[in-house]
Scaffold this motif. Structure first.
Motif, PDB file in Angstrom:
ATOM      1  N   ALA A 159       0.834  -1.212   0.000  1.00 57.82           N
ATOM      2  CA  ALA A 159       0.000   0.000   0.000  1.00 57.82           C
ATOM      3  C   ALA A 159       0.863   1.254   0.000  1.00 57.82           C
ATOM      4  O   ALA A 159       0.583   2.216  -0.741  1.00 57.82           O
ATOM      5  CB  ALA A 159      -0.937  -0.009   1.212  1.00 57.82           C
ATOM      6  N   GLY A 160       1.922   1.271   0.804  1.00 52.65           N
ATOM      7  CA  GLY A 160       2.819   2.426   0.820  1.00 52.65           C
ATOM      8  C   GLY A 160       3.525   2.605  -0.516  1.00 52.65           C
ATOM      9  O   GLY A 160       3.676   3.729  -1.018  1.00 52.65           O
ATOM     10  N   GLY A 161       3.977   1.502  -1.095  1.00 50.30           N
ATOM     11  CA  GLY A 161       4.641   1.575  -2.396  1.00 50.30           C
ATOM     12  C   GLY A 161       3.707   2.069  -3.483  1.00 50.30           C
ATOM     13  O   GLY A 161       4.101   2.888  -4.338  1.00 50.30           O
ATOM     14  N   MET A 162       2.489   1.569  -3.482  1.00 50.26           N
ATOM     15  CA  MET A 162       1.511   2.020  -4.497  1.00 50.26           C
ATOM     16  C   MET A 162       1.184   3.502  -4.307  1.00 50.26           C
ATOM     17  O   MET A 162       1.020   4.240  -5.295  1.00 50.26           O
ATOM     18  CB  MET A 162       0.242   1.184  -4.431  1.00 50.26           C
ATOM     19  N   ALA A 163       1.079   3.944  -3.062  1.00 51.73           N
ATOM     20  CA  ALA A 163       0.823   5.366  -2.810  1.00 51.73           C
ATOM     21  C   ALA A 163       1.983   6.210  -3.329  1.00 51.73           C
ATOM     22  O   ALA A 163       1.768   7.278  -3.933  1.00 51.73           O
ATOM     23  CB  ALA A 163       0.614   5.601  -1.317  1.00 51.73           C
ATOM     24  N   GLY A 164       3.222   5.750  -3.108  1.00 51.76           N
ATOM     25  CA  GLY A 164       4.385   6.467  -3.632  1.00 51.76           C
ATOM     26  C   GLY A 164       4.408   6.502  -5.148  1.00 51.76           C
ATOM     27  O   GLY A 164       4.720   7.528  -5.753  1.00 51.76           O
ATOM     28  N   LEU A 165       4.064   5.385  -5.767  1.00 56.36           N
ATOM     29  CA  LEU A 165       4.036   5.305  -7.224  1.00 56.36           C
ATOM     30  C   LEU A 165       3.017   6.279  -7.803  1.00 56.36           C
ATOM     31  O   LEU A 165       3.321   7.062  -8.706  1.00 56.36           O
ATOM     32  CB  LEU A 165       3.706   3.876  -7.664  1.00 56.36           C
ATOM     33  N   VAL A 166       1.811   6.244  -7.274  1.00 58.07           N
ATOM     34  CA  VAL A 166       0.745   7.115  -7.783  1.00 58.07           C
ATOM     35  C   VAL A 166       1.075   8.587  -7.518  1.00 58.07           C
ATOM     36  O   VAL A 166       0.928   9.435  -8.409  1.00 58.07           O
ATOM     37  CB  VAL A 166      -0.617   6.735  -7.156  1.00 58.07           C
ATOM     38  N   ALA A 167       1.550   8.896  -6.312  1.00 60.27           N
ATOM     39  CA  ALA A 167       1.866  10.288  -5.984  1.00 60.27           C
ATOM     40  C   ALA A 167       2.972  10.836  -6.878  1.00 60.27           C
ATOM     41  O   ALA A 167       2.874  11.968  -7.386  1.00 60.27           O
ATOM     42  CB  ALA A 167       2.263  10.392  -4.518  1.00 60.27           C
ATOM     43  N   ALA A 168       4.018  10.057  -7.090  1.00 57.21           N
ATOM     44  CA  ALA A 168       5.132  10.528  -7.928  1.00 57.21           C
ATOM     45  C   ALA A 168       4.692  10.692  -9.378  1.00 57.21           C
ATOM     46  O   ALA A 168       5.032  11.691 -10.023  1.00 57.21           O
ATOM     47  CB  ALA A 168       6.298   9.552  -7.837  1.00 57.21           C
ATOM     48  N   ALA A 169       3.957   9.720  -9.910  1.00 57.61           N
ATOM     49  CA  ALA A 169       3.524   9.807 -11.308  1.00 57.61           C
ATOM     50  C   ALA A 169       2.580  10.985 -11.522  1.00 57.61           C
ATOM     51  O   ALA A 169       2.722  11.740 -12.494  1.00 57.61           O
ATOM     52  CB  ALA A 169       2.861   8.501 -11.726  1.00 57.61           C
ATOM     53  N   VAL A 170       1.633  11.163 -10.620  1.00 61.58           N
ATOM     54  CA  VAL A 170       0.672  12.263 -10.758  1.00 61.58           C
ATOM     55  C   VAL A 170       1.377  13.610 -10.612  1.00 61.58           C
ATOM     56  O   VAL A 170       1.132  14.542 -11.383  1.00 61.58           O
ATOM     57  CB  VAL A 170      -0.477  12.104  -9.740  1.00 61.58           C
ATOM     58  N   PHE A 171       2.267  13.718  -9.643  1.00 64.09           N
ATOM     59  CA  PHE A 171       2.958  14.988  -9.447  1.00 64.09           C
ATOM     60  C   PHE A 171       3.822  15.339 -10.653  1.00 64.09           C
ATOM     61  O   PHE A 171       3.821  16.486 -11.123  1.00 64.09           O
ATOM     62  CB  PHE A 171       3.826  14.947  -8.187  1.00 64.09           C
ATOM     63  N   GLN A 172       4.560  14.380 -11.175  1.00 66.26           N
ATOM     64  CA  GLN A 172       5.417  14.658 -12.326  1.00 66.26           C
ATOM     65  C   GLN A 172       4.600  15.005 -13.566  1.00 66.26           C
ATOM     66  O   GLN A 172       4.981  15.899 -14.332  1.00 66.26           O
ATOM     67  CB  GLN A 172       6.325  13.466 -12.609  1.00 66.26           C
ATOM     68  N   ALA A 173       3.510  14.298 -13.773  1.00 65.56           N
ATOM     69  CA  ALA A 173       2.650  14.606 -14.920  1.00 65.56           C
ATOM     70  C   ALA A 173       2.052  15.999 -14.772  1.00 65.56           C
ATOM     71  O   ALA A 173       2.010  16.777 -15.740  1.00 65.56           O
ATOM     72  CB  ALA A 173       1.554  13.562 -15.048  1.00 65.56           C
ATOM     73  N   TRP A 174       1.619  16.347 -13.588  1.00 68.45           N
ATOM     74  CA  TRP A 174       1.050  17.682 -13.358  1.00 68.45           C
ATOM     75  C   TRP A 174       2.116  18.762 -13.569  1.00 68.45           C
ATOM     76  O   TRP A 174       1.868  19.775 -14.227  1.00 68.45           O
ATOM     77  CB  TRP A 174       0.500  17.766 -11.934  1.00 68.45           C
ATOM     78  N   ALA A 175       3.323  18.530 -13.030  1.00 62.97           N
ATOM     79  CA  ALA A 175       4.381  19.532 -13.148  1.00 62.97           C
ATOM     80  C   ALA A 175       4.836  19.699 -14.592  1.00 62.97           C
ATOM     81  O   ALA A 175       5.095  20.819 -15.049  1.00 62.97           O
ATOM     82  CB  ALA A 175       5.565  19.143 -12.268  1.00 62.97           C
ATOM     83  N   ALA A 176       4.935  18.592 -15.348  1.00 63.03           N
ATOM     84  CA  ALA A 176       5.465  18.663 -16.712  1.00 63.03           C
ATOM     85  C   ALA A 176       4.431  19.106 -17.738  1.00 63.03           C
ATOM     86  O   ALA A 176       4.786  19.701 -18.754  1.00 63.03           O
ATOM     87  CB  ALA A 176       6.029  17.308 -17.109  1.00 63.03           C
ATOM     88  N   VAL A 177       3.154  18.786 -17.504  1.00 63.72           N
ATOM     89  CA  VAL A 177       2.129  19.064 -18.516  1.00 63.72           C
ATOM     90  C   VAL A 177       1.321  20.316 -18.191  1.00 63.72           C
ATOM     91  O   VAL A 177       1.050  21.129 -19.069  1.00 63.72           O
ATOM     92  CB  VAL A 177       1.193  17.842 -18.659  1.00 63.72           C
ATOM     93  N   ILE A 178       0.970  20.518 -16.937  1.00 63.29           N
ATOM     94  CA  ILE A 178       0.052  21.599 -16.585  1.00 63.29           C
ATOM     95  C   ILE A 178       0.777  22.813 -16.014  1.00 63.29           C
ATOM     96  O   ILE A 178       0.626  23.933 -16.497  1.00 63.29           O
ATOM     97  CB  ILE A 178      -1.005  21.090 -15.584  1.00 63.29           C
ATOM     98  N   ASP A 179       1.587  22.591 -15.000  1.00 66.29           N
ATOM     99  CA  ASP A 179       2.175  23.717 -14.281  1.00 66.29           C
ATOM    100  C   ASP A 179       3.324  24.377 -15.034  1.00 66.29           C
ATOM    101  O   ASP A 179       3.411  25.598 -15.067  1.00 66.29           O
ATOM    102  CB  ASP A 179       2.653  23.246 -12.906  1.00 66.29           C
ATOM    103  N   TRP A 180       4.218  23.620 -15.615  1.00 66.56           N
ATOM    104  CA  TRP A 180       5.396  24.190 -16.247  1.00 66.56           C
ATOM    105  C   TRP A 180       5.750  23.422 -17.516  1.00 66.56           C
ATOM    106  O   TRP A 180       6.770  22.735 -17.583  1.00 66.56           O
ATOM    107  CB  TRP A 180       6.568  24.131 -15.260  1.00 66.56           C
ATOM    108  N   PRO A 181       4.942  23.510 -18.538  1.00 71.54           N
ATOM    109  CA  PRO A 181       5.238  22.755 -19.769  1.00 71.54           C
ATOM    110  C   PRO A 181       6.440  23.358 -20.497  1.00 71.54           C
ATOM    111  O   PRO A 181       6.511  24.554 -20.707  1.00 71.54           O
ATOM    112  CB  PRO A 181       3.957  22.887 -20.588  1.00 71.54           C
TER     113      PRO A 181
END
Length: 171
Positions: A59-81
């Motif tokens: 559960a902790g690993g999956m939370a880390g995976l989802v949090a990192a993927a979502v944050f990176q996608a948000w940072a690269a696509v929405i916040d600072w493309p």
């Protein structure tokens, strides 16, 4: 106030395991076992259920995976493309190292946190040494006392298994 129990110490694993088997076969409950190192066959002797700690790690690993993927996608696509050489902004290959590291980090932190919480080893834990040497080379077995005539039978059982010392304590 706790219940009374017999605390027996053993020098060898074989004596400890024999005492556990004999106590369980005669219908006595085993309270706790203290060992300074892993004892092979102890889980089977105690008939312990499998640990749920791997599920916490997952559960902790999956939370880390989802949090990192979502944050990176948000940072690269929405916040600072950024347009870097015509590559797509949401390149999954670029996200792999950070996603892997966050998965391992949160899985490990969840495991450590769950272990300390479940074993009550927090900062306010009061250490209790059951027997001298239990952190060095002594194995200790705690058998709760049930009925009045229980004590003598348990003492004989523990002595037959090779206990070095048997004493009554409040558990």
């Amino acid at each position: 106030m706790g219940r009374e129990a017999l605390v027996a110490t053993f020098a060898r694993e074989a004596g400890l395991l024999a005492a556990i088997h004999a106590a369980r076969q005669s219908g006595h409950a085993v309270g706790e076992v203290f060992a300074p190192y892993p004892v092979h066959g102890l889980d089977e002797a105690l008939d312990a259920p499998p640990s749920r700690l791997p599920w916490i790690t997952l559960a902790g690993g999956m939370a880390g995976l989802v949090a990192a993927a979502v944050f990176q996608a948000w940072a690269a696509v929405i916040d600072w493309p950024l347009n870097v050489g015509g590559k797509p902004a949401n390149s999954a290959l670029a996200f792999l190292p950070i996603t892997f590291e966050a998965t391992v980090l949160l899985g490990g932190l969840a495991t450590a946190g769950a272990f300390f919480w479940r074993s009550r080893l927090g900062p306010r834990a009061v250490p209790r040494r059951l027997a001298a040497g239990v952190t060095d080379d002594v194995l200790a077995l705690v058998l709760p006392l049930g009925s009045i005539g229980d004590e003598e039978a348990l003492r004989e059982l523990l002595a037959a298994a090779g206990a070095r010392e048997i004493r009554k304590e409040v558990w």
